[in-house]
Design an enzyme around this catalytic site. Structure first.
Site, PDB file in Angstrom:
ATOM      1  N   GLY A  82       0.809  -1.213   0.000  1.00  0.00           N
ATOM      2  CA  GLY A  82       0.000   0.000   0.000  1.00  0.00           C
ATOM      3  C   GLY A  82       0.848   1.271   0.000  1.00  0.00           C
ATOM      4  O   GLY A  82       0.546   2.230  -0.705  1.00  0.00           O
ATOM      5  N   SER A  83       1.916   1.266   0.782  1.00  0.00           N
ATOM      6  CA  SER A  83       2.763   2.469   0.866  1.00  0.00           C
ATOM      7  C   SER A  83       3.384   2.771  -0.493  1.00  0.00           C
ATOM      8  O   SER A  83       3.444   3.927  -0.926  1.00  0.00           O
ATOM      9  CB  SER A  83       3.874   2.278   1.901  1.00  0.00           C
ATOM     10  OG  SER A  83       3.330   1.940   3.151  1.00  0.00           O
ATOM     11  N   ASN A 163      -7.773   4.569   8.746  1.00  0.00           N
ATOM     12  CA  ASN A 163      -7.261   3.365   9.393  1.00  0.00           C
ATOM     13  C   ASN A 163      -7.324   3.424  10.918  1.00  0.00           C
ATOM     14  O   ASN A 163      -7.268   2.397  11.566  1.00  0.00           O
ATOM     15  CB  ASN A 163      -5.821   3.089   8.944  1.00  0.00           C
ATOM     16  CG  ASN A 163      -4.944   4.315   8.976  1.00  0.00           C
ATOM     17  OD1 ASN A 163      -5.275   5.344   8.382  1.00  0.00           O
ATOM     18  ND2 ASN A 163      -3.839   4.237   9.670  1.00  0.00           N
ATOM     19  N   GLN A 191      -7.675   0.555   3.526  1.00  0.00           N
ATOM     20  CA  GLN A 191      -8.572   0.001   4.555  1.00  0.00           C
ATOM     21  C   GLN A 191      -9.938  -0.377   3.985  1.00  0.00           C
ATOM     22  O   GLN A 191     -10.657  -1.167   4.587  1.00  0.00           O
ATOM     23  CB  GLN A 191      -8.793   1.025   5.684  1.00  0.00           C
ATOM     24  CG  GLN A 191      -7.608   1.195   6.605  1.00  0.00           C
ATOM     25  CD  GLN A 191      -7.288  -0.047   7.421  1.00  0.00           C
ATOM     26  OE1 GLN A 191      -8.162  -0.864   7.733  1.00  0.00           O
ATOM     27  NE2 GLN A 191      -6.032  -0.227   7.766  1.00  0.00           N
ATOM     28  N   HIS A 213      -2.466  -7.477   2.291  1.00  0.00           N
ATOM     29  CA  HIS A 213      -2.508  -8.004   3.662  1.00  0.00           C
ATOM     30  C   HIS A 213      -3.594  -7.395   4.528  1.00  0.00           C
ATOM     31  O   HIS A 213      -3.810  -7.828   5.651  1.00  0.00           O
ATOM     32  CB  HIS A 213      -1.128  -7.896   4.332  1.00  0.00           C
ATOM     33  CG  HIS A 213      -0.730  -6.520   4.762  1.00  0.00           C
ATOM     34  ND1 HIS A 213      -0.753  -6.136   6.079  1.00  0.00           N
ATOM     35  CD2 HIS A 213      -0.290  -5.451   4.069  1.00  0.00           C
ATOM     36  CE1 HIS A 213      -0.319  -4.875   6.172  1.00  0.00           C
ATOM     37  NE2 HIS A 213      -0.033  -4.450   4.968  1.00  0.00           N
ATOM     38  N   THR A 249      11.708  -7.820 -10.961  1.00  0.00           N
ATOM     39  CA  THR A 249      11.034  -9.080 -11.260  1.00  0.00           C
ATOM     40  C   THR A 249       9.790  -9.222 -10.400  1.00  0.00           C
ATOM     41  O   THR A 249       9.840  -8.997  -9.194  1.00  0.00           O
ATOM     42  CB  THR A 249      12.008 -10.252 -11.024  1.00  0.00           C
ATOM     43  OG1 THR A 249      13.171 -10.015 -11.806  1.00  0.00           O
ATOM     44  CG2 THR A 249      11.368 -11.580 -11.416  1.00  0.00           C
ATOM     45  N   CYS A 336       4.095   6.777  23.133  1.00  0.00           N
ATOM     46  CA  CYS A 336       5.126   7.506  23.872  1.00  0.00           C
ATOM     47  C   CYS A 336       6.490   6.851  23.707  1.00  0.00           C
ATOM     48  O   CYS A 336       7.511   7.521  23.742  1.00  0.00           O
ATOM     49  CB  CYS A 336       4.763   7.590  25.347  1.00  0.00           C
ATOM     50  SG  CYS A 336       3.359   8.674  25.615  1.00  0.00           S
TER      51      CYS A 336
HETATM   52  C1  LIG Z   1      -1.826  -0.241   5.997  1.00  0.00           C
HETATM   53  C2  LIG Z   1      -2.100   1.034   5.294  1.00  0.00           C
HETATM   54  C3  LIG Z   1      -1.194   1.553   4.353  1.00  0.00           C
HETATM   55  C4  LIG Z   1       0.142   0.914   4.077  1.00  0.00           C
HETATM   56  O1  LIG Z   1       0.038  -0.306   3.429  1.00  0.00           O
HETATM   57  P1  LIG Z   1       1.297  -1.306   3.430  1.00  0.00           P
HETATM   58  O2  LIG Z   1       0.876  -2.422   2.564  1.00  0.00           O
HETATM   59  O3  LIG Z   1       1.482  -1.727   4.864  1.00  0.00           O
HETATM   60  O4  LIG Z   1       2.459  -0.551   2.913  1.00  0.00           O
HETATM   61  C5  LIG Z   1      -1.543   2.705   3.682  1.00  0.00           C
HETATM   62  N1  LIG Z   1      -2.708   3.329   3.921  1.00  0.00           N
HETATM   63  C6  LIG Z   1      -3.593   2.870   4.814  1.00  0.00           C
HETATM   64  C7  LIG Z   1      -4.881   3.591   5.011  1.00  0.00           C
HETATM   65  C8  LIG Z   1      -3.327   1.711   5.533  1.00  0.00           C
HETATM   66  O5  LIG Z   1      -4.207   1.275   6.428  1.00  0.00           O
END
Ligand SMILES: *Cc1c(COP(=O)(O)O)cnc(C)c1O
Length: 411
Positions: A82-83, A163, A191, A213, A249, A336
């Site tokens: 996702g990132s 999230n 999400q 995931h 790849t 924290c």
């Molecule tokens: C988990 C999450 C991501 C990041 O996804 P990854 O697969 O862990 O890199 C980005 N945006 C939101 C809203 C997420 O919940």
């Protein structure tokens, strides 16, 4: 009786059996490189394209693969999660020809750091970014969006669902406003996908990020949906895979696992989500019986499995550690230990006072959870909160001492 209850499905989810079975052959006997011309290479390429078509169907993309052009990736670009999809969408678009020299991005204050930090990095390169405010339940301010859109706005990027608090944004409306100003619309739907209905065409989405995931696929693989005609600059240079946008790849097994998990999540989505929502409503009802507890986010228009709370006179980290000893996995927006005294940017943006935001707890359920799990969570949280408050310097005579609390967190 002690149980183990995983209630952190917004952080990640367990791999589904279907996804695991679909992946296995591609981790063992079918090891060909999808770019190779011999048979086991071609097989891998075919399987990747099938996975693309499946993902495209689940999102209602118009052209998941480009059949005319040797099955080149069409609208479905596989990424390393996702990132990576968020980075490719924002950086790739702003640096690409589609931005047409426009320099302005509009996003919100409650985005995931994959979006926020990409925007901050682009600011350092000379782009201009507006971070929209949200209301107390976490909805972006549409009036502010209208006022900020201009002829310089290239991209609007707003998450489909948050999230931390689960609030769902009016995506179709935001997309329409962006388009009226000549801007392109991206949504971080990491999400949302697999947990609510998404139709990229009906919602007017130009780019969408998802991650396997978060819907019971494997970790480390995601997708950026890129509508036909939206041009991006590459994020990773190399062998030219994935339209040259993300070279390297392909993670064949991962992409196939993603597609299998997504298909499974989308099939029977209504029934599954009704089940999860029922569990979640029971959870919210039970937790809200704890005195001096507040619900955060939109209680109605939210992801079915997400519930988030703040407890007065509680420190989120201590709460999580004690819940862990009770066998319950949850999450907090207060961190924290990472050296930051500030509670999460999301809890700050919805206007929670510091001394309260420190006691946050997010519980996110999935279809694997049961009513017994929920009752056990309620019992554990009730017990742990009472135990921590008994030790708390800001808890006196059965209620929080707010003056002491604000002194404790003053900085
Ligand atoms: C988990 C999450 C991501 C990041 O996804 P990854 O697969 O862990 O890199 C980005 N945006 C939101 C809203 C997420 O919940």
């Amino acid at each position: 009786m002690k149980r183990f209850v995983y209630a952190d499905n917004a952080a990640t989810t367990p791999l589904s059996d279907t996804a695991f079975e679909a992946m296995k052959p591609w981790l063992t006997e079918f090891y060909g490189n999808p770019s190779s011309l011999y048979r086991i290479g071609r097989q891998a390429k075919e399987a990747l394209n099938e996975a693309r078509e499946t993902v495209g169907k689940c999102l209602n993309a118009a052209e998941p693969v480009n059949v005319a052009n040797d099955y080149k990736p069409g609208e479905i670009v596989f990424t390393g999660g996702g990132s990576q999809a968020d980075n490719l969408a924002i950086r790739g678009f702003m640096h690409g020809p589609g931005a047409k020299g426009r320099k302005h991005i509009i996003t919100s204050k409650i985005e995931h750091h994959a979006v926020l930090y990409t925007c901050e990095a682009l600011e350092k390169e000379g782009f201009r970014v507006t971070y929209l405010d949200v209301d107390k339940q976490g909805h972006v301010d549409l009036e502010q969006l209208k006022n900020e859109l201009s002829e310089d706005t290239a991209l609007v990027t707003i998450m489909a669902a948050n999230n931390e608090i689960g609030t769902i944004q009016p995506i179709a409306e935001i997309a329409a406003l962006a388009h009226a100003a000549g801007a392109v619309f991206h949504t971080d739907a990491v999400q949302a996908v697999g947990h609510m209905h998404i139709d990229v065409q009906a919602m007017g989405i130009d780019m969408l990020s998802l991650s396997a995931h978060k819907f019971r696929g494997p970790r480390g693989v995601g997708v950026l949906y890129v509508k036909k005609g939206v041009a991006l600059a590459p994020l990773i240079y190399g062998g030219g895979q994935e339209r040259g946008l993300i070279s390297g790849t392909e993670n064949t097994a991962g992409c196939i696992g993603l597609a299998a998990a997504l298909k499974e999540a989308v099939e029977g989505l209504d029934e599954k989500m009704a089940y999860v929502k029922k569990l979640n409503d029971r959870l919210v009802e039970g937790i809200m019986k704890i005195p001096y507890t507040h619900y955060t986010g939109d209680p109605v228009n939210r992801l079915p499995g997400t519930a988030s709370f703040v407890f007065e006179a509680i420190e989120g980290e201590g709460l999580l550690l004690r819940l862990d000893s009770e066998g319950v996995c949850g999450s907090t927006g207060s961190a924290c230990s990472t050296g930051s005294l500030d509670p999460s940017h999301v809890l700050m943006a919805i206007g929670l006072p510091h001394e309260i935001a420190h006691g946050s707890l997010r519980l996110t359920l999935g279809e694997q959870n049961t009513e017994e799990d929920v009752d056990y969570i309620i019992e554990a949280v009730t017990k742990v909160v009472a135990g921590l408050r008994a030790l708390s310097p800001v808890w006196e005579n059965g209620k929080p001492n707010l003056t002491a609390a604000s002194n404790l967190h003053a900085h």
